[in-house]
Design a protein around this motif. Structure first.
Motif, mmCIF file in Angstrom:
data_model
loop_
_atom_site.group_PDB
_atom_site.id
_atom_site.type_symbol
_atom_site.label_atom_id
_atom_site.label_comp_id
_atom_site.label_asym_id
_atom_site.label_seq_id
_atom_site.Cartn_x
_atom_site.Cartn_y
_atom_site.Cartn_z
ATOM 1 N N ASP A 406 0.827 -1.212 0.000
ATOM 2 C CA ASP A 406 0.000 0.000 0.000
ATOM 3 C C ASP A 406 0.857 1.256 0.000
ATOM 4 O O ASP A 406 0.464 2.286 0.550
ATOM 5 C CB ASP A 406 -0.937 -0.001 1.209
ATOM 6 C CG ASP A 406 -0.184 -0.133 2.530
ATOM 7 O OD1 ASP A 406 1.064 -0.203 2.491
ATOM 8 O OD2 ASP A 406 -0.839 -0.168 3.588
ATOM 9 N N ALA A 407 2.056 1.186 -0.582
ATOM 10 C CA ALA A 407 2.952 2.340 -0.585
ATOM 11 C C ALA A 407 3.790 2.305 -1.855
ATOM 12 O O ALA A 407 3.534 1.510 -2.763
ATOM 13 C CB ALA A 407 3.833 2.331 0.673
ATOM 14 N N ASN A 531 7.055 11.021 -3.947
ATOM 15 C CA ASN A 531 6.026 11.363 -2.967
ATOM 16 C C ASN A 531 4.643 11.228 -3.595
ATOM 17 O O ASN A 531 4.355 11.829 -4.635
ATOM 18 C CB ASN A 531 6.221 12.801 -2.468
ATOM 19 C CG ASN A 531 7.634 13.050 -1.963
ATOM 20 O OD1 ASN A 531 8.067 12.427 -1.009
ATOM 21 N ND2 ASN A 531 8.355 13.956 -2.631
ATOM 22 N N ASN A 532 3.797 10.416 -2.974
ATOM 23 C CA ASN A 532 2.417 10.267 -3.413
ATOM 24 C C ASN A 532 1.592 11.363 -2.750
ATOM 25 O O ASN A 532 1.353 11.331 -1.540
ATOM 26 C CB ASN A 532 1.890 8.881 -3.022
ATOM 27 C CG ASN A 532 0.526 8.590 -3.622
ATOM 28 O OD1 ASN A 532 -0.317 9.477 -3.719
ATOM 29 N ND2 ASN A 532 0.318 7.340 -4.003
ATOM 30 N N THR A 535 -1.793 10.032 -0.954
ATOM 31 C CA THR A 535 -1.704 9.271 0.294
ATOM 32 C C THR A 535 -0.692 9.857 1.270
ATOM 33 O O THR A 535 -0.598 9.384 2.413
ATOM 34 C CB THR A 535 -1.294 7.823 -0.017
ATOM 35 O OG1 THR A 535 0.022 7.822 -0.605
ATOM 36 C CG2 THR A 535 -2.283 7.176 -0.975
ATOM 37 N N LYS A 536 0.101 10.838 0.808
ATOM 38 C CA LYS A 536 1.148 11.460 1.625
ATOM 39 C C LYS A 536 2.260 10.466 1.975
ATOM 40 O O LYS A 536 3.011 10.679 2.930
ATOM 41 C CB LYS A 536 0.575 12.054 2.913
ATOM 42 C CG LYS A 536 -0.570 13.038 2.688
ATOM 43 C CD LYS A 536 -0.148 14.197 1.798
ATOM 44 C CE LYS A 536 -1.309 15.181 1.589
ATOM 45 N NZ LYS A 536 -0.947 16.263 0.638
ATOM 46 N N GLN A 537 2.377 9.400 1.200
ATOM 47 C CA GLN A 537 3.451 8.434 1.412
ATOM 48 C C GLN A 537 4.619 8.769 0.500
ATOM 49 O O GLN A 537 4.437 9.299 -0.603
ATOM 50 C CB GLN A 537 2.955 7.011 1.130
ATOM 51 C CG GLN A 537 1.879 6.532 2.087
ATOM 52 C CD GLN A 537 1.305 5.200 1.671
ATOM 53 O OE1 GLN A 537 1.239 4.895 0.483
ATOM 54 N NE2 GLN A 537 0.871 4.407 2.634
ATOM 55 N N SER A 538 5.821 8.454 0.950
ATOM 56 C CA SER A 538 7.008 8.777 0.158
ATOM 57 C C SER A 538 8.034 7.659 0.292
ATOM 58 O O SER A 538 7.980 6.839 1.209
ATOM 59 C CB SER A 538 7.610 10.109 0.605
ATOM 60 O OG SER A 538 8.036 10.031 1.955
ATOM 61 N N ALA A 539 8.956 7.644 -0.649
ATOM 62 C CA ALA A 539 10.063 6.694 -0.635
ATOM 63 C C ALA A 539 11.259 7.376 -1.266
ATOM 64 O O ALA A 539 11.114 8.344 -2.031
ATOM 65 C CB ALA A 539 9.697 5.431 -1.408
#
Length: 708
Positions: A406-407, A531-532, A535-539
């Motif tokens: 989910d990321a 950065n998504n 969803t505020k998710q990042s890698a």
């Protein structure tokens, strides 16, 4: 002490002193001298007789022994002995030989520890033989004074040799409570030979109960099988013959096909080579890149590069051409440095004068791929230049990350020099090929650039598998930040957006950037962030590099792993992926890949054996029979697998077919006593008592010969 069972793979890189595990490329020719016509075997002097009959009795192959006995002079014998040890030297060309030293230490230990009370020298005992052949056990249990039991020792081994199961026990016991400790056979001896009580006489079930009460369930299990994963019938105490196959293999380890063929292969490979140098990590760069293909399968691409153009030897031929001959060997090891599989490729080529002039100023490189599922691995690399008679060895620890559920994930950032469209037929298997684009990586994972040049990077972004149409209108913000760690305020940031509809259905996207390097000299770090915004998710992934006012590095001249498409089409990669899953303990995944590998190639013995192991351990005998119906067996199928197939056929009411399988097997391996015992059992079930008695006697005579 118990562990999951997995059959041996290709040769282990872990320095183990069991024959064939430690074998590295030989440093000397190993040629058998043929006798002159009518020449008789010479009577050996004491020192040579002791070397043959004691020092190497358990590690010399039959071919080697016959060749040694044919030698006519002591000078030839001395040369033979020198070559014998050198071909087994873990560090060829070195004046020291840890394998030879270890063998003599084992003999000395066996004489000291196992000779007492046995009536013979310690090296001649069953415990001495096992210790010299396999080395010290990983674990040992001793039962000297257990109620109702004769003295027992149980040794546990883990991956001592690729020709043996990776996990097994060896049990020794004092027959009737005195004398030497002898090999225990669950089939030939049985629990009633371990128990002292009168009620155990001729009752394996009663004896097994005594073992259970006196020594515990693990020892009771070992009393029925030396293989941790073999199902047993504790209600009757009846054992299968698989443990006898194991004991037979231990007693004849040097002559098992895996070990014998490895000796022969290395002798043949180096029959014209007189010396060789093994260099640790010198002249060799390694670049690795975890990738994900269009099916969502992970792998590790790698490039081995020499430092300088002159590091590769090119032999000038009489016709004006130039040739080279190299070998690349990669051993993949998993938990506890246990070997999973080995890739070994040989490359030879002949270059025209024009091609040579183009290539001579470039560094030679080799690109390959390893079908690794997510997990941690240790990689052992060896690059051999046969013309120069030198090899370069180094190792790497790598981790293939698990694709997110989910990321997003950026597993690695790869600096590259050029890119081109890939051949569509090879796009799924070619190293450093993602998104149908083939990249040429730079020689160093942490490269050096001159001022005013460009840094080109490529990377993949991994996300959950999803229909790309679900990503329409969604964006990823990508940020490139690079600067000098020791110079605050020097960081430059470049931002851009990527449409998420560019992800493929498996959840992968490949992209990259060309960054101008106008900065001053020094060490730099590049951080690539994804950065998504929804969803505020990042890698993020990072890359270290340098800017120096120095001459540019030579361009690479890369050769791609030969036969890569054929390996994929024959299921070799599927087999290797299955071996990785097996090592990781993900057995359901492993079975699926072994099944696919065997469907692509019915001669894949590793996949066949693993599948039989897996189904047999679950007592799914119908599945073993189905597998046999689909893929059959070959002359190279190992005896343990054949016995498990025969047992499964018998349990499914197909005893005649079980007999047929074993009859064909004994025709090609007439010295394996357990196969005769199995045949005797099945003929007995069909009422052929005379035939069963003849086969039983044959098996006993073979067992007696092996014991002596």
């Amino acid at each position: 002490m118990q562990g999951p069972r997995a059959k041996g793979t290709c040769i282990s890189a872990k320095v183990s002193l069991s024959i064939a595990v430690i074998l590295t490329t030989t440093a000397a020719p190993f040629c058998f001298q043929q006798p002159a016509f009518g020449q008789k075997k010479q009577k050996l002097e004491k020192s040579y007789r002791e070397w043959l009959e004691r020092d190497v009795a358990y590690i010399i192959t039959k071919d080697e022994k016959d060749a040694f006995l044919r030698l006519a002079t002591n000078e030839a014998r001395d040369k033979f002995i020198e070559d014998f040890w050198e071909i087994r030297n873990p560090n060829p060309g070195s004046p020291s030989n840890s394998y030879k030293d270890e063998i003599y230490q084992r003999i000395a230990f066996a004489d000291t520890r196992f000779g007492i009370g046995s009536g013979v020298e310690g090296w001649r005992t069953d415990r001495g033989r096992t210790y010299i052949t396999l080395g010290p056990p990983q674990q040992k249990q001793v039962f000297r004074n257990s109620a109702n039991l004769y003295p027992i020792e149980i040794w546990f081994y883990s991956s001592p040799n690729p020709a043996l199961p990776p996990f097994f026990y060896v049990m020794f016991y004092q027959r009737e409570g005195s004398g030497d400790y002898r090999f225990y056979s669950p089939y030939m001896d049985g629990p009633d030979k371990l128990a002292t009580g009168v009620e155990a006489i001729n009752s394996r079930a009663a004896a097994l109960k005594m073992v259970l009460e006196s020594a515990g369930p693990e020892v009771a299990h070992v009393a029925l099988t030396l293989l941790p994963d073999e199902p047993v019938d504790e209600s009757t105490g009846i054992a299968s013959l698989e443990s006898d196959v194991l004991l037979n293999s231990i007693k004849n380890l040097a002559n098992l096909p895996t070990n014998r063929d490895e000796i022969l292969r290395r002798r043949t490979l180096r029959e014209s080579v007189s010396s060789r140098l093994l260099l640790e990590g010198r002249n060799l760069d390694i670049v690795t890149f975890p990738a994900r293909d269009s099916r969502g399968l992970t792998r590790l691409d790698y490039a081995l590069r020499l430092h300088n153009p002159k590091d590769l030897s090119m032999a000038a031929e009489s016709d004006g051409r130039y040739t080279y001959a190299v070998e690349v060997r990669v051993v993949v090891l998993g938990k506890d440095n246990q070997a999973i599989f080995t890739q070994e490729k040989k490359l030879t080529d002949s270059l025209t004068k024009a091609r040579f002039e183009t290539a001579k100023d470039k560094v030679f490189g080799y690109e390959g791929t390893l079908p690794l599922p997510p997990g941690k691995y240790h990689l052992d690399f060896q690059f051999t230049d046969w013309t120069k008679k030198a090899a370069y060895h180094t190792a790497r620890e790598v981790e293939i990350p698990t694709p997110p559920k989910d990321a997003v994930l950026v597993p690695s950032v790869l600096p590259f020099s050029s890119a081109e469209n890939a051949d569509p037929r090879l796009a799924e298997v070619m190293p450093f090929t993602v998104g149908r684009v083939q990249f040429t990586p730079l020689s160093d994972k942490n490269p050096t650039f001159g001022p005013g040049t460009n840094l080109q990077v490529m990377y993949q972004i991994w996300a959950p598998a999803r229909d790309p149409r679900q990503n329409l209108g969604k964006k990823l913000e990508v940020q490139y930040a690079f600067g000098r760690p020791a110079a605050p305020g020097s960081t430059k940031v470049i931002k851009e957006e990527i449409g998420m509809d560019q992800f493929d259905p498996a959840g992968s996207l490949v992209t990259g950037k060309k960054l101008p390097l106008d900065e001053s000299s020094g060490n730099y770090i590049l951080t690539v962030s994804a950065n998504n915004q929804e969803t505020k998710q990042s890698a993020f992934g990072t890359l270290n590099f340098k800017i120096l006012d120095a001459p540019p590095a030579p361009e690479p001249w890369d050769v791609v792993e030969p036969g890569i498409l054929q390996d994929a089409e024959k299921g070799i990669f599927d087999q290797q992926r299955g071996l990785c899953y097996w090592s990781l303990g993900q057995l359901d995944e492993a079975r699926a890949w072994f099944r696919r590998a065997l469907q692509l190639d019915h001669f894949n013995e590793i996949a066949r054996a693993r599948l039989v192991d897996a189904y047999y351990a679950k007592k799914d005998y119908a599945a073993v029979v189905s597998l046999y119906a689909d893929a059959g067996v070959t002359d190279h199928t190992d005896s343990e697998t054949l016995l498990r197939i025969a047992t499964s056929l018998e349990k499914n009411g197909r005893t005649p077919q079980a007999i047929s399988v074993l009859e064909k097997a004994v025709a090609s391996r007439p010295e394996e006593g357990p196969l005769y015992l199995a045949l005797a059992q099945y003929y007995g079930e069909l009422g052929s008592t005379q035939k069963a008695a003849e086969l039983t006697q044959k098996a006993k005579s073979l067992a007696g010969a092996a014991r002596n």
